[in-house]
Structure formats: C-alpha cells, structure tokens
Design an enzyme around this catalytic site. Structure first.
Site: not given
Length: 755
Positions: A288-289
């Site tokens: 995930d970012q």
C-alpha cells in the site's frame, strides 16, 4: 490508498514519453532478437530470459517504482533491452479511477455488493476492464506513462466490513467472507477477460490482510497493530483473498497494519507461507502507498532502509509503492544484497512476476496478436456502459421500509416537497470515483421533479459539505408545507466517512436528524419517503418506527446514474426497476451494540457472530412483490469432503415482475466446533415474472462446511441445518416470504489442508 490525481504534471509526462521513444530507439543491436520477444517460447522461458539479462541495479529500479506520483513511478525503461516504462499504479474500484479523461462511474462497491449478483459484478468489472485497457492503449501511443495510466489495477477491495464506523466500508463487499470471495472472483474474471493468451487488465485484491479499521479513530491506521486469533484470521479475514487467488489475480496489496506485531508488508507468514506455499499464488505483492516506509517511521519495527527492504523482499513483497519519494526504501536493495541480507536469487524471483504480468498484458508481443490492443477511448462511456451504470444502480438499492406507498405513479401528485443535502447534487459518488462527464450525471432532484406538477425544494444544510452543521429549518418547513408527499434525502458522504476518516458513532451527520424530525413535526399526515446515501449504517431507528415515514430506500453511493435510477425504482417504469437489493451487512440498532473498533476478535461482529437484535439483519430487503418457496430436496447424508446438492421451487406469487435474491445458509449443530452461528453458503439473483415458478439447484461446497481446527481445515461429522429463502433465517425483522429448512448428516472426518 489515497492519492491526489494532480500529483503528476503534464510536463513530466511529456518528458517520460519522449524518454520512452528514445529508449526504444537506442539499444545493443536489434531488440527484436531477444528470446523474451519470441512468441513461440513458453511464458516462463521468456520471463527467465528477461530476468537473467537484468543487472541488480535495474532490478532495484523496477521493484522500487510502484507508481505513485510523478516521481514515484513509472517503473523506468530499460533502454538497452528496448523495454519501455510501465505505470503500475491504476485504480479500478468500479470504473477507471482518476485516469486522465472520462470514464463510466458505476455505483460504489458496497452498493454493488447489495445487488447480490455475481453476473452484475462480472459485467461491471468487464466494462471497467475494457475502459481501463482502451485508455491505457491510447496513453502508450501518446507516450504518456503518468499516474493511473497503466493496465494493472489495485482493485478490488475485499476487506471484511467488521465495524459500521470504519471509513472505508464503502469500498468493500460487506461483512461476509463467502459473498466477498465470490464477488472477488467475479471481479477478477470480468476485469482480466477470457482470452487464452492475453490479459485485458490485471487485477489485484487488497488490503492484505486483517485490515478493516481503524483509519483515524481511536488510532491511526499507519501504525495500528491488528491482534487476531488464528481461527478468526483463517475463517474470516483470509477466505475472500483465497478465492481471489483461485480466480487468477495477478497481484495482492499488503496493508498498512501490523498483524500480531509484524507489519503486513514484511510478514513472511502472510506473503510467503500462506499466500505462495499454501495457496500457490504466482503473482506479485505490492505495498500500500507508503506502507514500506511506515515500517520505519510509524511502526518503528525497523530503523533503517537496508534492513527494511531486506525484511520486505525476503517476506515476499515484490513492488514498493512509495509516497512519491525520490529515494524510496527499495533503493537500498543493492546495499542489502551487498551486505548479504538478501540473495541475488531472491531478487530475481521477486522481479519475475512483474515481467510475467507485463508479458501477459501483451507488452512484448506484436500488437496484432492481442485482441485487447484494439480497444481505445472509443470504448469508454459507450451507450452500453451508461445503460449498465443505470442497471447497476437500480439493482443496488435496498428497500428497508414500505407501507404501501411505493411504487409511485408519475404526475399523480400536485405538489411534492424535496429536502435535504443530497437532493440536488451529482456528487453522490463515494470514494475513488471515476471521472464521469457532467452530462452523464443525474441528480435525485431531477428525477423527483418529474413526479409532480410543482416541486418545493430546500437543501436545508447551507454548506456544500453535506455534513449539515449549518441548518436552515425555516426553508425546510416551508418546502414541505401544503404538499402531497415529501422526500427527505440524507446521508454521510466523504466528509463524514471515507478513507482516512472514521465515524465516531453511527448518527446522522450534523443536524440531519433534526431536519427529518422537523419534516415529521410540520407536515401533519403527508407521507414521507426517506432516501439514504451512505455506506455504513446510520441510526434511523426513530424513522423506521415512525408511521409518518412511509418508506425508506437505501441508495448507497449510486454515482453517475443516481437520479435516473432513483426515478425508475420509485416508479417501477422500466424492466428491472423493482428493488431487490439486500443488505450486505448487519445494520445495528445502536452503536453501543458494536465492540471496540480496535478489538479484532470476531465475537459480536457481523451476522455470523452478532448477539442482540439489529435494526435490519444481513440479507434483508423488501420488494414490490412476494415470493414463495417450495419443496426443498437435498441428500440426507454425505461423506465428509463431498458437496451437498439441493433443489427447490420458487414462485413469484405477486402481481409484479421482479428479481429475487435467493439465499442459502448452513448452521452447525455441534456447539463445540469453532464455527460461526450461521453461514451464507450460496446466493443467486433470479428474475421471475408474475405467477412464474421455476426450479433452482445449488451446490454447497465442502470448504463452506469446514472449520479451522489447530493446524488446518476439517469437515467434521455431525448434523447440519440448511435454510433456503429470500432472507436470513431465525431473525426478528423479516420480509414477507417463507424460508425452507432441512438437515443433513456428515459422515466421517475430512482434512482439507491448510489454506
């Protein structure tokens, strides 16, 4: 992930495009001679050829540039091999999200879940895949490798909706692992296409794993530790992802949280032991970012980038999606190899699925071989896709209450009142919306205006946020005075619930409750119809119990077709407009019925373990007609590990053609087993004309009867109950259809393995 679509700049994109052209014209000899471009070779041999040619520094770049922002991606070109850039970061939740240009905006995921239709989910995913690939093809021709221009999707979201207050409930398919898993499979298959050689757009299920709040209340998602038992992990949080892998997904996204103390993106048990060894997953894991750097800055699990990249790569995370960093954590991969913390063989294995995905998308084959290269922007927002958006919105609505007022008749009223902050807006789209053009968006007010000769409208909430902290009661009371029927449109919206934004409770935001109470108190006997636009449940128990509120329609976030779909459902003036949506979650009476957000035990959560009386149960929803079930037949005894086959009759005994959502549930009688109270084991949305009867058949899978005991899945001997109907059995709040019940005996014990 939350990222601003303005992060990439047109100038930067142009530079990247020019760079790609130059890269493809400069190389060591004829790039067409490399074996990885030989279409007669097996996929694995071609991927091996690419990977063995890469230097360690090149592999580091490929694994570090997952795509967020104008410097976070794309993965750079490899000029000497004639390999172009590739943008990994594309969102496809229910349409092509935030890519430059227009795209069809389908209802938010939680509404699609309420449709209880594998077929609808497949067709929405199929349309999404067509638009994503069509736009991607044009972007590549333009040399545009910017943000959200790729053909690899970070979608769908299949986390379990375990708490009504979680801000991201809207992105999920509800609270049931079986429903979420079936929808995940439908999405992946619809998105990726059915060509035997090429993939239309590659899918990716997220957020992996044990993720479902909190976002902000009472802790921050970026540092949260999910403490989960092995039983709950296996029986609730993993099953949907297992079905996603079985459906052929190309990626999984590891989540922000820790799982029992270990960050998900550095969790070898999750990313290798379970995913690859137990499930046989061959794709790639993307973070995930910002999840990789959070291991250092938020979790404080490690304190330097060398150890962190080593932990993540060794655990099985192939691709870093950074917070648009010039120097992401994976830029320390070369150092980690040189220090002996990661082997070069591990790095090569990590790069393999990245290039395998690009190869199956057709990047290294002649375009004329790939049917998906023919797609373009001409395949975006087609009449067929617009019609599907309307159909999907209509099928997503759940009728919660109807005291005989619906369906309405057009122009049968002289004057109607329309009030509320969601009445005259095209922004009922939810989080991660595709960019539908304004000309294709319709508002509820537009639809309601067609119902009467005169419409009296008041927004009531003066600010545009729809949070309703500034309330104008005078305008509302005036709008609902001297009318024949009044419509009240309330809900939440991104200010109240969204990614990074949990709700502290389940109350209507601001003064929306007061708005509805003012309508009730100032309109004598005029019927009131409440339309709701929200994801997680809101406290409307007072409205449900008030006889002045004749009907309640849950609309979720219908996106571009909002007004058109509402008009059709209220009037039942087109085929398929009779509401048949069913709640994909338990709607509590009060927030006090919910355990603490940070408690990851499933005790007391979802219909499978819920104690007490909800306002509306999972699977609940009314219709304009009535269905009757007959003659359930199933085997009396099966051997452990075998499926159960059943048949029954269903009839539409009402006067209106309509859809019915058939639901099959099973229940374990052996209270000593670590099983849920009850479990959805099958569903099907069927269309029946008035008076029509049909035979339906279902097969309950052996794995649905299994429970996790100690070290694996077992089907145990004993008696199980089975229920068939248009609703969950044994609940107080029911719909006017019957439920068939039976029982069968499982003979023997069967070990199904670890998964």
């Amino acid at each position: 992930m939350r990222r601003n679509s303005t992060l990439w700049l047109s100038a930067a994109i142009l530079i990247v495009g020019v760079y790609h052209v130059l890269c493809n014209s400069i190389g060591d000899g004829d790039v067409g001679d490399y074996p990885f471009r030989n279409v007669s070779l097996p996929w694995d041999a071609r991927v091996d050829d690419i990977v063995k040619r890469l230097t360690l520094e090149e592999m580091q770049l490929q694994m570090a540039r997952g795509g967020a922002g104008n410097i976070g991606g794309p993965a750079p070109a490899i000029s000497r091999l004639g390999i172009g850039p590739y943008e990994w970061d594309t969102e496809c939740l229910r349409g092509d999200v935030s890519a430059p240009g227009d795209a069809t905006s389908f209802p938010q995921a939680i509404g699609l879940a309420a449709a209880f239709s594998y077929d609808l989910m497949f067709r929405v995913a199929e349309a999404t895949g067509v638009e994503v690939r069509g736009k991607h093809n044009d972007f590549v021709k333009q040399g545009n490798y910017g943000y959200h221009t790729g053909a690899s999707c970070f979608s769908p979201v299949i986390n379990i909706m375990r708490d009504s207050r979680w801000g991201r409930n809207q992105e999920t398919y509800g609270e049931d692992p079986f429903l979420s898993g079936m929808y995940a499979a439908a999405y992946i298959k619809g998105l990726q296409g059915n060509d035997t050689r090429y993939v239309r757009a590659s899918g990716g299920c997220k957020h992996f794993d044990v993720h479902g709040g909190p976002e902000t209340i009472p802790e921050n998602r970026l540092s949260f530790n999910s403490v989960v038992s092995e039983t709950d992990w296996r029986m609730t949080f993993l099953p949907a992802f297992k079905r996603c892998v079985e459906a052929g997904t190309y990626n999984l996204m590891c989540s922000y949280n820790r799982i029992n103390g270990v960050p998900a993106c550095a969790n070898k048990k999750l990313l290798t032991d379970i995913t690859r060894r137990e499930w046989g997953f061959k794709g790639y894991v993307v973070s995930d970012q910002g999840a990789i750097e959070n291991i250092i800055t938020k979790h404080h699990y490690l304190n330097n980038s060398v150890d962190t990249v080593a932990a993540c790569v060794n655990a099985g995370c192939n691709l870093e999606l950074s917070n648009n960093l010039k120097t992401p954590v994976y830029f320390s991969l070369v150092d980690a190899v040189n220090q002996g913390k990661v082997t070069i063989d591990t790095v090569r294995e990590s790069v393999r699925p990245l290039f395998y995905t690009r190869m199956r998308l057709g990047e290294f084959d002649p375009p004329e071989m790939n049917p998906y290269t023919k797609l373009s922007n001409a395949d975006v927002e087609t009449p067929e896709h617009k019609a599907l958006a309307v159909e999907a919105a209509m099928k997503s609505f759940v009728l919660l209450k109807n005291e005989g007022i619906l369906p309405l008749k057009r122009k049968s009223y002289g004057t109607i009142g329309v009030v509320g902050p969601f009445a005259n807006t095209t922004q009922i789209v939810g989080d991660y919306p595709p960019n539908a053009p304004n000309s294709d968006r319709t508002t509820p007010l537009q639809a309601l205006t067609t119902l009467a000769k005169t419409v009296q409208f008041a927004q009531g909430c003066e600010e545009l946020s729809q949070k309703c902290s500034q309330y104008d009661s005078e305008s509302v009371i005036k709008a609902v005075s001297n009318t024949d029927v009044n419509f009240v449109l309330l809900g939440t919206g991104p200010i109240s619930e969204a990614e990074g934004n949990d709700r502290a409770d389940t109350e209507l935001p601001g003064q929306q409750k007061q708005l509805l109470q003012d309508v009730i108190a100032n309109t004598q006997n005029t019927p009131i119809i409440l339309l709701l636009f929200n994801a997680g449940p809101v406290n409307i128990s007072f409205a449900d119990q008030d006889p002045r509120v004749y009907a309640i329609l849950e609309c979720f976030f219908p996106a571009q077709a909002t007004g058109e779909a509402i008009g059709h459902v209220l009037l039942n003036d087109v085929k398929g407009a009779v509401p048949a949506g069913r709640l994909p979650y338990t709607w509590p009476m009060l927030a006090s019925q919910l355990p603490d957000m940070v408690n990851y035990s499933m005790q007391g959560r979802t219909y499978r373990y819920f104690e007490g009386e909800p306002l509306y149960p999972f699977g609940y929803g009314l219709s304009y007609t009535t269905f009757q079930y007959y003659d359930l037949s199933c085997q009396k005894t099966i051997n452990a590990g075998e499926p159960l086959s059943l048949t029954f009759l269903i009839s539409n005994i009402g006067s209106v053609d309509a859809d019915e959502v058939v639901q099959v549930y099973i229940r374990w009688r052996d209270a000593s087993l670590p099983a849920p109270k009850i479990q959805l084991a099958g569903f099907q949305r069927v269309t029946l004309s008035s008076g029509q009867m049909t035979v339906l058949s279902f097969e309950v899978e052996a794995r649905t009867m299994a429970v996790w005991i100690n070290d694996g899945w077992f089907v145990k001997p004993g008696t199980m109950d089975i229920f068939v109907g248009g609703q969950q059995p044994n609940v107080i709040r029911t719909v006017p259809t019957n439920i068939l019940s039976g029982a069968f005996v499982i003979s023997g014990t069967k070990y199904l393995g670890r998964y």
